[in-house]
Motif scaffolding. Structure first.
Motif, short mmCIF file in Angstrom:
data_model
loop_
_atom_site.label_atom_id
_atom_site.label_comp_id
_atom_site.label_asym_id
_atom_site.label_seq_id
_atom_site.Cartn_x
_atom_site.Cartn_y
_atom_site.Cartn_z
N ASP A 72 0.78 -1.29 0.03
CA ASP A 72 0.05 0.06 0.19
C ASP A 72 0.83 1.35 -0.09
OD1 ASP A 72 -2.26 -1.49 0.14
OD2 ASP A 72 -2.30 -1.73 2.38
N PRO A 73 0.30 2.38 -0.51
CA PRO A 73 1.32 3.52 -0.59
C PRO A 73 2.04 3.99 0.53
CG PRO A 73 -0.84 4.03 -1.61
CD PRO A 73 -0.95 2.57 -1.07
N HIS A 74 1.38 3.67 1.84
CA HIS A 74 2.09 4.10 3.13
C HIS A 74 3.04 3.16 3.58
CE1 HIS A 74 -0.85 0.99 4.65
NE2 HIS A 74 0.23 0.79 5.54
N ASN A 85 9.63 1.46 -15.31
CA ASN A 85 8.45 1.35 -16.19
C ASN A 85 7.14 1.18 -15.53
OD1 ASN A 85 9.72 2.24 -18.51
ND2 ASN A 85 10.12 -0.03 -19.19
N LEU A 86 7.30 0.17 -14.40
CA LEU A 86 6.25 -0.22 -13.70
C LEU A 86 6.14 0.77 -12.36
CD1 LEU A 86 7.48 -3.94 -13.08
CD2 LEU A 86 5.39 -3.05 -14.56
N LEU A 87 7.10 1.45 -11.81
CA LEU A 87 6.98 2.27 -10.93
C LEU A 87 7.92 3.61 -11.24
CD1 LEU A 87 5.44 2.63 -7.80
CD2 LEU A 87 7.72 1.53 -7.08
N PRO A 88 7.34 4.56 -11.74
CA PRO A 88 8.30 5.75 -11.82
C PRO A 88 8.61 6.51 -10.87
CG PRO A 88 6.11 6.04 -12.74
CD PRO A 88 6.05 4.77 -12.19
N ASP A 89 8.96 5.92 -9.85
CA ASP A 89 9.48 6.80 -8.37
C ASP A 89 10.70 7.63 -8.72
OD1 ASP A 89 8.87 6.92 -5.42
OD2 ASP A 89 11.11 6.46 -5.77
N ARG A 90 10.96 8.67 -8.15
CA ARG A 90 12.03 9.39 -8.22
C ARG A 90 13.27 8.86 -7.95
NH1 ARG A 90 11.41 14.47 -4.58
NH2 ARG A 90 12.39 13.17 -2.89
N GLU A 91 13.40 7.94 -6.87
CA GLU A 91 14.46 7.11 -6.56
C GLU A 91 14.61 5.98 -7.41
OE1 GLU A 91 17.34 7.22 -3.43
OE2 GLU A 91 16.89 8.75 -5.09
N VAL A 92 13.78 5.40 -7.90
CA VAL A 92 13.96 4.43 -9.10
C VAL A 92 14.66 4.88 -10.23
CG1 VAL A 92 12.82 2.82 -10.60
CG2 VAL A 92 12.13 3.08 -8.28
N THR A 93 14.36 6.20 -10.54
CA THR A 93 14.93 6.96 -11.55
C THR A 93 16.42 7.28 -11.23
OG1 THR A 93 12.66 7.93 -12.28
CG2 THR A 93 14.77 8.94 -13.07
N GLY A 94 16.62 7.70 -10.06
CA GLY A 94 18.05 7.93 -9.57
C GLY A 94 18.95 6.64 -9.57
N LEU A 95 18.23 5.52 -9.26
CA LEU A 95 19.08 4.46 -9.41
C LEU A 95 19.69 4.03 -10.66
CD1 LEU A 95 20.43 1.75 -8.28
CD2 LEU A 95 18.19 0.59 -8.32
N LEU A 96 18.38 4.03 -11.77
CA LEU A 96 18.76 3.78 -13.22
C LEU A 96 19.76 4.87 -13.62
CD1 LEU A 96 18.34 2.06 -15.68
CD2 LEU A 96 16.19 3.77 -16.20
N ALA A 97 19.69 5.76 -13.36
CA ALA A 97 20.80 6.93 -13.64
C ALA A 97 22.01 6.53 -13.23
CB ALA A 97 20.19 8.29 -13.21
N PRO A 144 7.42 3.60 1.53
CA PRO A 144 8.77 4.33 1.79
C PRO A 144 9.50 3.50 2.68
CG PRO A 144 7.08 5.84 2.30
CD PRO A 144 6.42 4.33 1.90
N GLU A 145 8.98 2.23 3.20
CA GLU A 145 9.87 1.22 4.08
C GLU A 145 10.16 0.13 2.99
OE1 GLU A 145 9.30 -1.90 7.66
OE2 GLU A 145 7.51 -0.75 6.92
N ARG A 146 9.23 -0.13 2.18
CA ARG A 146 9.74 -1.29 1.45
C ARG A 146 10.58 -1.15 0.19
NH1 ARG A 146 5.34 -4.91 2.06
NH2 ARG A 146 6.41 -6.30 0.40
N LEU A 147 10.49 0.04 -0.56
CA LEU A 147 11.07 0.14 -1.73
C LEU A 147 12.67 0.23 -1.60
CD1 LEU A 147 11.05 1.00 -4.81
CD2 LEU A 147 10.69 3.40 -4.10
N PRO A 148 13.13 0.80 -0.70
CA PRO A 148 14.56 0.72 -0.39
C PRO A 148 15.13 -0.74 -0.57
CG PRO A 148 13.63 2.46 1.05
CD PRO A 148 12.64 1.66 0.49
N GLY A 149 14.38 -1.53 0.08
CA GLY A 149 14.88 -2.94 -0.07
C GLY A 149 15.13 -3.35 -1.45
N VAL A 150 14.12 -3.16 -2.37
CA VAL A 150 14.03 -3.30 -3.62
C VAL A 150 15.31 -2.67 -4.55
CG1 VAL A 150 12.57 -3.45 -5.87
CG2 VAL A 150 11.62 -3.84 -3.82
N LEU A 151 15.51 -1.48 -4.25
CA LEU A 151 16.44 -0.59 -4.79
C LEU A 151 17.85 -1.27 -4.34
CD1 LEU A 151 14.95 2.70 -4.77
CD2 LEU A 151 14.83 1.05 -6.46
N GLN A 152 18.16 -1.58 -3.17
CA GLN A 152 19.13 -2.15 -2.81
C GLN A 152 19.60 -3.33 -3.29
OE1 GLN A 152 21.59 -0.59 -0.44
NE2 GLN A 152 22.77 -2.17 -1.41
N ALA A 153 18.67 -4.35 -3.37
CA ALA A 153 18.85 -5.55 -4.16
C ALA A 153 19.64 -5.36 -5.34
CB ALA A 153 17.53 -6.46 -4.09
#
Length: 392
Positions: free
Chosen positions: A166-168, A209-221, A171-180
């Motif tokens: 869920d949206p709330h 593409n699935l989740l155009p979050d700012r930090e997802v964009t930052g990781l790809l960059a 913030p807790e879960r996305l960092p784990g995806v990005l870190q992996a």
């Protein structure tokens, strides 16, 4: 069309769709493997179908239903699935749904051990075999098998749902995806495993593409700006032949980095901006070191860590001189996280060498070699050591 490329591209989507339908990661993995084996038998003879994903999905579904028919525990579930299949099983026109986002968050769930998250991402979303994952993480195959089994068991026992949080919860879960994903990329880049780094970039594109979050964009960059320098490795940044850098990748990464910093700062976006300054500089001497130090100050405020402090010290050395940088490094000498971190020893060795303290530099390089985790890193450090000892 390259069959192996098709399998890489379709594996994650196929597995995510089957997990969504059956709610069982083990079953989904087994029938995905069987569907790919069937494709290996049929496609070389019949040709790759126009909709390879739909072909694989239909084949995997049928194999799953055959398995479930033999298991009375799943009888009720099977009845529901057969109704669903009767509505959707149209291989000629069906496109494979993209439900990988659920699997991204399942594989990187905070309930799983950190060392298991990246392994699951490679196994489930990138389609790597267990031996390939083991090789990527430099561990024996039985050790990796145990990790993957442990992670799957944890998913079952903790009843971790296959869903986007869920949206709330994001913030807790996305960092784990990005870190992996970033762990996979850094491992591939450091070991010069371009296949591994390429997979991490591909998965980051999918995630954005699935989740155009700012930090997802930052990781790809960040990945693109670092990966653009791959053909100039393993030389230090100051010694790299910049004509070997991928300018198209740099342009894409720089544009994404600028977008990632629009409206606020995030750790990956700031790191991407730092690397954009490196990549866009005409040469090492022309790098905007004051701006890089300023960005490290921002990063230290967002995610303070000894590694960030180490990188900032290296940038300060370029802005203010080797002695200033070495003083900052020496202040970090008692940090537990840097005790076995070979880049810290290598950074000290480099600054000591610049200051003409070659005996100390040689000792620091020897310590770095003993701590380096890959043959590539050790070979590079040995060459640096030989250069220092030669001058001595």
């Amino acid at each position: 069309m390259n069959v192996e490329q098709v399998f890489r591209e379709e594996h994650g989507r196929l597995l995510a769709t089957l997990v969504k339908r059956f709610g069982d990661l083990d079953l989904a993995e087994e029938v995905t493997s069987e569907a790919i084996e069937a494709a290996l038998r049929h496609w070389p003879v019949d040709g790759v179908p126009d909709r390879p994903g739909a072909w694989l999905l239909t084949t995997a579904r049928r194999k799953a239903v055959d398995r479930l028919r033999r298991d009375r525990v799943y009888a009720a579930r099977l009845a529901l699935l057969q109704v669903e299949f009767s509505r959707a099983d149209a291989p000629a026109g069906e496109s494979l749904p993209d439900e990988r986002l659920e699997l991204f968050f399942t594989c990187a769930h905070p309930a799983l051990a950190e060392e298991d998250r990246g392994a699951l991402v490679l196994r489930c979303l990138a389609g790597f075999t267990t031996p390939e994952v083991a090789r990527a993480y430099l561990v024996p195959v039985p050790t990796m098998q145990q990790r993957i089994v442990r992670a799957k068991k944890k998913i079952k026992q903790a009843r971790i749902p296959f869903r986007v949080p869920d949206p709330h919860e994001l913030p807790e879960r996305l960092p784990g995806v990005l870190q992996a994903l970033y762990s996979i990329f850094t491992e591939g880049y450091a070991a010069q495993r371009d296949d591994l780094a390429d997979e991490a970039v591909r998965l980051a594109r999918i995630l954005r593409n699935l989740l155009p979050d700012r930090e997802v964009t930052g990781l790809l960059a960040l990945m693109l700006l670092v990966h653009a320098r791959r053909d100039a490795r393993p030389a230090l940044l100051e010694d790299q032949d910049r004509s070997l850098w991928d300018r198209d990748m740099i342009a894409e990464g720089s544009a994404l980095a600028e977008r990632a910093l629009t409206g606020g700062y995030g750790p990956y976006g700031v790191q991407a901006a730092i690397n954009a300054l490196h990549d866009e500089a005409p040469d090492f001497a022309g790098t905007d070191w004051p701006q890089i130090v300023a960005l490290y100050d921002v990063l230290a405020g967002l995610t303070p860590s000894p590694v960030v402090a180490l990188n900032r010290a290296a940038a300060v050395a370029m802005r203010d001189g080797a002695a200033a940088g070495l003083a900052l490094l020496d202040a970090l000498a008692d940090e537990p996280k840097l005790r076995d971190y070979h880049p810290y020893r290598a950074a000290r060795a480099d600054l000591l060498h610049r200051l003409g303290r070659d005996a100390e530099a040689a000792q620091a390089y020897r310590e770095a070699i003993a701590l380096a985790g890959t043959d590539t890193e050790q070979d590079f450090l040995r060459r640096r050591l030989a250069a220092v000892e030669g001058r001595s």
